[in-house]
Design a protein around this motif. Structure first.
Motif, mmCIF file in Angstrom:
data_model
loop_
_atom_site.group_PDB
_atom_site.id
_atom_site.type_symbol
_atom_site.label_atom_id
_atom_site.label_comp_id
_atom_site.label_asym_id
_atom_site.label_seq_id
_atom_site.Cartn_x
_atom_site.Cartn_y
_atom_site.Cartn_z
ATOM 1 N N ALA A 1 13.431 53.197 72.853
ATOM 2 C CA ALA A 1 13.657 52.794 71.586
ATOM 3 C C ALA A 1 14.763 53.815 71.041
ATOM 4 C CB ALA A 1 12.523 52.544 70.655
ATOM 5 N N GLY A 2 14.412 55.069 71.140
ATOM 6 C CA GLY A 2 15.252 56.289 70.842
ATOM 7 C C GLY A 2 16.405 56.335 71.457
ATOM 8 N N LEU A 3 16.593 56.025 72.582
ATOM 9 C CA LEU A 3 17.554 56.027 73.555
ATOM 10 C C LEU A 3 18.721 55.073 73.530
ATOM 11 C CD1 LEU A 3 16.175 57.189 77.052
ATOM 12 C CD2 LEU A 3 17.399 58.551 75.426
ATOM 13 N N LEU A 4 18.199 53.802 73.195
ATOM 14 C CA LEU A 4 19.081 52.656 72.625
ATOM 15 C C LEU A 4 19.514 52.478 71.536
ATOM 16 C CD1 LEU A 4 17.541 49.878 74.705
ATOM 17 C CD2 LEU A 4 19.072 51.545 75.576
ATOM 18 N N GLY A 5 18.599 53.017 70.224
ATOM 19 C CA GLY A 5 18.905 52.521 69.002
ATOM 20 C C GLY A 5 18.659 53.937 68.234
ATOM 21 N N GLY A 6 18.890 55.125 68.623
ATOM 22 C CA GLY A 6 19.055 56.392 67.915
ATOM 23 C C GLY A 6 17.443 56.914 67.259
ATOM 24 N N TRP A 7 17.591 57.639 66.645
ATOM 25 C CA TRP A 7 16.350 58.737 65.850
ATOM 26 C C TRP A 7 15.722 57.613 65.028
ATOM 27 C CZ3 TRP A 7 15.095 59.755 61.082
ATOM 28 C CH2 TRP A 7 16.171 60.093 60.311
ATOM 29 N N ARG A 8 16.356 56.888 64.318
ATOM 30 C CA ARG A 8 15.456 56.084 63.416
ATOM 31 C C ARG A 8 14.767 55.057 63.939
ATOM 32 N NH1 ARG A 8 20.650 56.595 61.059
ATOM 33 N NH2 ARG A 8 20.880 57.547 59.034
ATOM 34 N N ILE A 9 15.405 54.299 64.726
ATOM 35 C CA ILE A 9 14.464 53.309 65.481
ATOM 36 C C ILE A 9 13.365 54.002 66.366
ATOM 37 C CG2 ILE A 9 14.484 51.623 67.333
ATOM 38 C CD1 ILE A 9 17.312 50.805 66.501
ATOM 39 N N GLY A 10 13.666 55.146 66.978
ATOM 40 C CA GLY A 10 12.761 55.937 67.811
ATOM 41 C C GLY A 10 11.589 56.249 67.015
ATOM 42 N N ALA B 1 14.003 61.593 72.031
ATOM 43 C CA ALA B 1 14.909 60.429 72.414
ATOM 44 C C ALA B 1 16.220 60.175 71.530
ATOM 45 C CB ALA B 1 14.238 59.022 72.695
ATOM 46 N N GLY B 2 16.062 60.056 70.306
ATOM 47 C CA GLY B 2 16.925 59.885 69.334
ATOM 48 C C GLY B 2 18.032 61.025 69.492
ATOM 49 N N ILE B 3 17.588 62.231 69.532
ATOM 50 C CA ILE B 3 18.491 63.449 69.607
ATOM 51 C C ILE B 3 19.298 63.393 70.878
ATOM 52 C CG2 ILE B 3 18.745 65.864 69.924
ATOM 53 C CD1 ILE B 3 16.140 66.022 68.070
ATOM 54 N N ILE B 4 18.606 62.975 71.961
ATOM 55 C CA ILE B 4 19.274 62.952 73.306
ATOM 56 C C ILE B 4 20.335 61.877 73.015
ATOM 57 C CG2 ILE B 4 19.139 62.349 75.657
ATOM 58 C CD1 ILE B 4 18.150 65.061 74.576
#
Length: 586
Positions: free
Chosen positions: A93-102, A135-138
């Motif tokens: 979720a974080g990789l695809l949608g960013g930190w908010r979704i993650g 994941a969102g940061i990456i």
């Protein structure tokens, strides 16, 4: 053994990843330019949060005290913990949608894990949220890349799980129990979740690459067909040309039959049903008549084909209009064994081919005007659109459709304007410099897109000069010559200048480039004898020079100033707008 047990759960990951690839919205998550609204973001949070919950329930219950393991539970005792793939869903979720979704997905899965119990409940719940942040940061750092690679996904998934082990050691109590748990499940969970994250991303990436490959194949097929049919369609819409084109399309398109009609009868039918869908028969199908009258393509089934032969294999068809100057003059009909055989990709291919054939018919219309030219010396005035230019323009537009649709639409409009002006030149004997400049701008907008910021164009034109009368298709060939030959070797800083200003009682028009230049020995020969160009419009400098002299006067001859490596300046002059010289000659 725990590693193998964890890897068994990757079957669930594969299933979920495959199901998500069926949804266009999830596939577009890999597009860095996609803007996600609040509702879509909330949907993703819920979906991936539920994915994390599934990972929890499919975990393996571990008791580090008695070193026992068992599967599937809804409640944990105080001395029990879970080896699971919960973090995987949150990381994806974080990789695809960013930190908010993650973070959102991590909160859903993490809170659920907290209420499940066990001595690691709080630590694992917190670690799940932290995994979403990581994941969102990456993902933000990878934003310049259009797609997250499996290698990056593996590292992030494994790192997030390693962080969870550290949080368990730091928060879960008693510490001895936490340490024993990490020793039992740490390495297996790091390996399994790293592989699972990479596998999830790899599946979606493979689907997207396959779609892009199919799109590229279809585009290549369309351009190949356009190249094969161009010679035949330039003869106009006749039974002979229709038969040749149908044979090409039948070979290139996986279908049962291909037919082309004019407004009244079937010009050619190739493939199944030839015995009763005969060439030369009057059009009886209401669907075909509708397409001719409305100009809108349709997809029809067996009943709409209205075939009286009960053994006919033609059970479905796509009927697309063939147009010339916005008037429907015939149809392209492609037949299939059933409507299920008409995929969206096939439908778009047929629609695209009908548009290409329509453009070719307009080119054929220009060829007819060519035969009516009053003097053989100006026959190259006809609207001959270079296939190379057309294919290059279409390739450029195809490559931009997905990444920059607005720019692709703008280029299509420019291409349409270019065609329209080319065709207009077949029926007109005089044009204004203003119209010629607009024609050049349509052409250069397409060339500038292909040069990718390697070409700068400048216009230095006086207002009075725009009213000057010139032969049609005079300025564009000079500009194309500069682009195709002068600037073709420039890797950067290409410059093209179009000038027009008043000099005494004449308007001097110049096209200058900073390209390779022309050898002095060759300059004179360019104006004294025809030079065949394989990539130009067919209107060479010799032909253009002859037209200017015959249609205006001797003073209008082309002048070339150039040298090897020094760029090129080509100029000519015409009488001022009030001289009326061109109209007197004509």
């Amino acid at each position: 053994m725990l590693v193998l047990a964890m890897l068994e759960r990757l079957g669930i990951i594969v299933t979920v990843a495959f199901l998500l690839t069926r949804l266009p919205f999830f596939r577009r998550l890999f597009d860095a330019q996609l803007q996600i609204n609040f509702r879509q973001r909330l949907l993703l949070v819920v979906v991936f949060g539920c994915f994390g919950i599934i990972g929890t329930y499919t975990g393996i219950v571990v008791n580090p005290i008695d070193d026992s393991m068992y599967r599937w539970t809804t409640v944990l005792n105080e001395d029990e913990a879970l080896a699971n793939s919960r973090v995987l869903g949150v990381v994806v979720a974080g990789l695809l949608g960013g930190w908010r979704i993650g973070v959102g997905a991590g909160m859903i899965a993490g809170v659920h894990r907290f209420f499940l119990g066990g001595f690691t409940g709080f630590a694992c719940g917190l670690a799940t949220i932290v995994a979403g942040v990581i994941a969102g940061i990456i993902s933000k750092k990878q934003k310049k890349n259009r797609i997250v690679t499996p290698q990056v996904a593996f590292i992030v998934g494994a790192s997030a799980e390693a962080v969870q082990m550290l949080i368990i050691l730091g928060i879960a109590r008693p510490f001895d129990l936490a340490l024993a748990l990490v020793q039992d499940i740490g390495l297996p969970m790091i390996i399994a979740n790293g592989i699972g994250t990479a596998l999830f991303v790899l599946i979606i990436r493979s689907v997207i690459q396959e779609e892009e490959r199919m799109g590229a194949v279809q585009s290549q097929k369309a351009l190949r067909i356009a190249n094969l049919t161009l010679t035949h369609m330039r003869k106009g819409l006749t039974p002979v040309s229709a038969g040749e084109v149908c044979a090409i399309l039948y070979k290139e398109i996986p279908s049962l039959a291909v037919a082309i009609t004019d407004r009244n009868k079937i010009l050619s039918h190739i493939g199944n049903g030839l015995d009763h869908h005969g060439t030369g028969e009057e059009i009886r199908t209401e669907a075909t008549k509708y397409v001719i009258e409305s100009g809108q393509g349709v997809t029809v089934g067996k009943e709409s084909i209205q075939c009286e032969n009960p053994d006919c294999m033609l059970q479905a068809a796509v009927i697309a209009p063939l147009k010339r100057k916005d008037q429907t003059i015939g149809t392209l009909k492609v037949y299939f064994s059933s409507e299920r055989m008409i995929s969206p990709i096939m439908l778009e291919l047929i629609r695209g081919l009908s548009t290409l054939l329509s453009h070719q018919l307009e080119i054929a219309d220009g060829e007819k005007h060519k035969e009516l030219a009053r003097e053989s010396e100006i026959k190259m005035l006809q609207a001959q659109v270079s296939p190379h230019f057309l294919f290059n323009a279409l390739n450029t537009i195809v490559s931009l459709i997905r990444t920059n649709p607005d720019y692709a639409r703008k280029l299509l409009i420019s291409l349409s304007a270019f065609f329209r002006q080319n065709l207009a030149g077949t029926t007109r004997q005089v044009s204004t410099l203003s119209e010629e400049v607009e024609h050049v701008k349509s052409y250069l907008s397409i060339e500038e897109a292909r040069f990718h910021d390697r070409l700068d164009v400048y216009y230095e034109i006086e207002d009075e000069a725009l009213l000057a009368a010139v032969p049609p298709l005079t300025l564009q060939p000079l500009v194309e010559n500069a682009v195709k030959h002068g600037l073709k070797g420039k890797s950067e800083d290409g410059k093209l200048i179009v000038r027009a200003n008043k000099k005494e009682n004449r308007i001097k028009i110049e096209v200058e480039d900073n390209g390779e230049g022309i050898e002095s020995a060759r300059i004179t020969s360019l104006l004294e004898s025809p030079v065949t160009s394989e990539k130009g419009t067919g209107i060479g400098l010799y032909n253009l020079n002859e037209r200017l002299v015959k249609m205006i006067d001797e003073k209008s001859r082309l002048s070339i100033q150039s040298g090897k490596g020094k760029g090129t300046l080509i100029s000519f002059s015409v009488p001022c707008p009030n001289a009326k010289r061109l109209e007197e000659v004509m």
